[in-house]
Design an enzyme around this catalytic site. Structure first.
Site, mmCIF file in Angstrom:
data_model
loop_
_atom_site.group_PDB
_atom_site.id
_atom_site.type_symbol
_atom_site.label_atom_id
_atom_site.label_comp_id
_atom_site.label_asym_id
_atom_site.label_seq_id
_atom_site.Cartn_x
_atom_site.Cartn_y
_atom_site.Cartn_z
ATOM 1 N N GLU A 170 0.821 -1.557 0.370
ATOM 2 C CA GLU A 170 0.148 -0.040 -0.267
ATOM 3 C C GLU A 170 0.973 1.143 -0.086
ATOM 4 O OE1 GLU A 170 -3.007 -0.167 2.924
ATOM 5 O OE2 GLU A 170 -3.824 -2.120 2.832
ATOM 6 N N GLU A 198 -5.273 -8.569 0.745
ATOM 7 C CA GLU A 198 -6.145 -8.277 1.290
ATOM 8 C C GLU A 198 -7.609 -7.939 1.434
ATOM 9 O OE1 GLU A 198 -4.894 -4.956 4.331
ATOM 10 O OE2 GLU A 198 -2.893 -6.044 3.917
HETATM 11 O O1 IFM Z 1 -4.767 -3.242 8.850
HETATM 12 C C1 IFM Z 1 -4.304 -2.486 7.622
HETATM 13 C C2 IFM Z 1 -3.462 -3.308 6.568
HETATM 14 O O2 IFM Z 1 -2.222 -3.206 8.071
HETATM 15 C C3 IFM Z 1 -3.454 -2.692 5.908
HETATM 16 N N1 IFM Z 1 -4.465 -2.465 5.374
HETATM 17 C C4 IFM Z 1 -6.221 -1.771 6.082
HETATM 18 C C5 IFM Z 1 -5.567 -3.308 7.151
HETATM 19 C C6 IFM Z 1 -7.295 -2.523 7.395
HETATM 20 O O3 IFM Z 1 -6.666 -1.816 8.063
#
Ligand code: IFM
Length: 481
Positions: A188, A366
């Protein structure tokens, strides 16, 4: 206009039925990776063990007012000491893949220079234990825990940080490249840049557009340098990057909204994917932000655009954007983070990314939801039907996208464990598995059992609580000797 907006929502195709009511079973392709994801700072704890140095998140947490519950990552889920049990639990749940990140301050405590063998030993043991359990490791090199010493030298706005990342990546690849076949460079980059250097909500807490723009380029450069190093050491490995996407849905019909929608979409969604795909930085927003691109040196954009083997996609919600700030209409339910639940945006995003860029493979690296987790079943487990529905409805979108020819090869639920949710502390619960903060006892929630059942049969089961056929790892097996 934007490329990540929803398709016409009024069109009532069977696709719209990614809802809890949909019961038709869908099969996922053979070999589809069923995983869960975590990151080093959020779960490891052991923040001073075996030569680990301070990270920007250790420093940030120590500053009053930065973390909602004034917590930190010193213990977290104590995964550093409990990783074997956590792997056993994943195996018992039937998961076939695990996405984790490496803590740079463990491996190169000084940020540059000497490699700390003890830091690498931990990941060596972790990878071996995963492989023994039949779980494929998906390694991420950077999930936000920059060595503080590098921030002290200027952090991501400084080009030398990207060079340091390349050397760190090479060190990790030399140790693990013989066993890890899927490597993600950065997690990210938008969050690294925007929250870390522009709005200051994340470590290191800076608030400067010039720094954020420089950081955005150096994070991408770091990706390019790391990819080159990994390929040199482990030519058979697959290398990619993990980007988060928040599709923009236009609100209202004000002509004044168009610029905002475009800038937000380009800054939040395309700023990283366009350069990775060889399209350069989105010109419209470069101009609006007044970026002179003085950080971009000859050869950088080619390095950044070196072909990747896969794109990792993190998706949680969409964003409604109108003419003015705050013009936001929530149409679906919300998670405990206040994020709108809108699964169709994931399916649209997957199709849109594939059409726009044609990366060879995609993974949903994710997806998940913080939920209230305020109900328990008779057996004491968290009864998180809302999370089951969230996972179900998003997986239905993944299945639709695959049917449409989008090469999605795996899905990683965020997260395996309830963990440290950055500036929110330990309040939000994203885990499939509950973690008792006092005792560190893990207990799979009902969503873990549901997800385990889906992973085992490779079919999208109805979003109802399954019979607890998966053994609870916290309950000793009476038949075991
Ligand atoms: O917890 C985070 C993760 O570290 C990165 N993506 C989003 C998740 C939820 O906010």
């Amino acid at each position: 206009m934007t490329i990540f907006t929803d398709v016409d929502e009024s069109a009532s195709t069977p696709r719209d039925a990614g809802s809890a009511a949909q019961t038709a079973r869908r099969r996922f392709p053979t070999g589809f990776a069923w995983g869960s994801a975590t990151s080093s700072f959020q779960i490891e704890g052991a923040s001073t063990a075996d030569g680990r140095s301070e990270s920007i998140w250790d420093r940030f947490c120590s500053q009053p007012g930065t973390i909602r519950d004034a917590s930190d990552g010193r213990i977290a889920c104590d995964h550093y000491h409990r990783y074997r049990d956590d792997i056993t639990m994943m195996r018992d749940l039937g998961l076939t893949a695990y996405r984790f990140s490496i803590a740079w301050p463990r491996v190169v405590p000084g940020g540059t220079g000497e490699v700390n063998p003890e830091g690498l030993d931990f990941y060596d043991r972790l990878v071996d234990a995963l492989l023994e359990a039949g779980i494929e490791p998906y390694l991420t090199l950077y999930h936000w825990d920059l060595p503080q010493v590098l921030e002290d030298r200027g952090g991501w706005p400084v080009r030398a940080t990207a060079d340091a990342f390349g050397a760190y990546a090479a060190a990790v690849a030399r140790r693990l490249g013989d066993r890890v076949s899927r490597w993600s460079t950065i997690n990210e980059p938008f969050v690294v840049t925007h929250l870390g250097y522009l709005n200051g909500e994340h470590a290191p807490g800076r608030t400067n557009l010039r720094d954020a723009l420089a950081a955005s380029h150096h994070v991408l450069l770091a990706h390019g340098l790391a990819q080159r190093e990994i390929r040199a050491v482990a030519p058979a490995a697959e290398v990619g990057i993990v980007l988060n996407f928040t599709p923009v849905t236009p609100v209202g019909d004000s002509p004044f909204a168009l610029d905002r929608q475009r800038v937000i979409d380009e800054w939040e969604n395309r700023w990283y994917s366009d350069p990775i795909a060889g399209k350069g930085y989105p010109e419209f927003t470069v101009e609006r932000l007044g970026w002179d691109r003085s950080e971009v040196q000859p050869g950088d954009m080619e390095l950044i655009a070196a072909p990747i083997d896969f794109l990792g996609i993190n998706f949680y919600t969409r964003k409604m954007v109108g003419a003015i700030d705050g013009e936001r209409t929530e149409r679906g339910g919300q998670t405990a983070m206040g994020w709108e639940i809108h699964p169709q945006a994931l399916g649209d995003l997957l199709r849109s990314l594939h059409t726009t860029y044609s990366f060879p493979k995609l993974f949903v690296t994710e997806n998940g939801a913080a939920m209230p987790d305020d109900r328990r079943a008779d057996d004491g487990r968290i009864a998180d039907v809302d999370r089951i529905e969230y996972l179900h409805d998003h997986l239905a979108q993944v299945a639709d996208a695959i049917d449409d020819g989008v090469p999605v090869e795996g899905y990683f639920a965020w997260s395996l464990l309830d963990n440290f949710e950055w500036a929110w502390g330990y309040g939000p619960k994203f885990g499939l598995v509950e973690v008792d903060a006092d005792t560190q006892v893990r207990r799979p929630k009902q969503s873990a059992l549901w997800y385990a059942a889906v992973a085992r049969c490779g079919e999208l089961l109805p979003p109802t609580v399954p019979d607890p056929t998966v053994p609870d790892p916290t309950v000793p097996d009476p038949t075991a000797g």
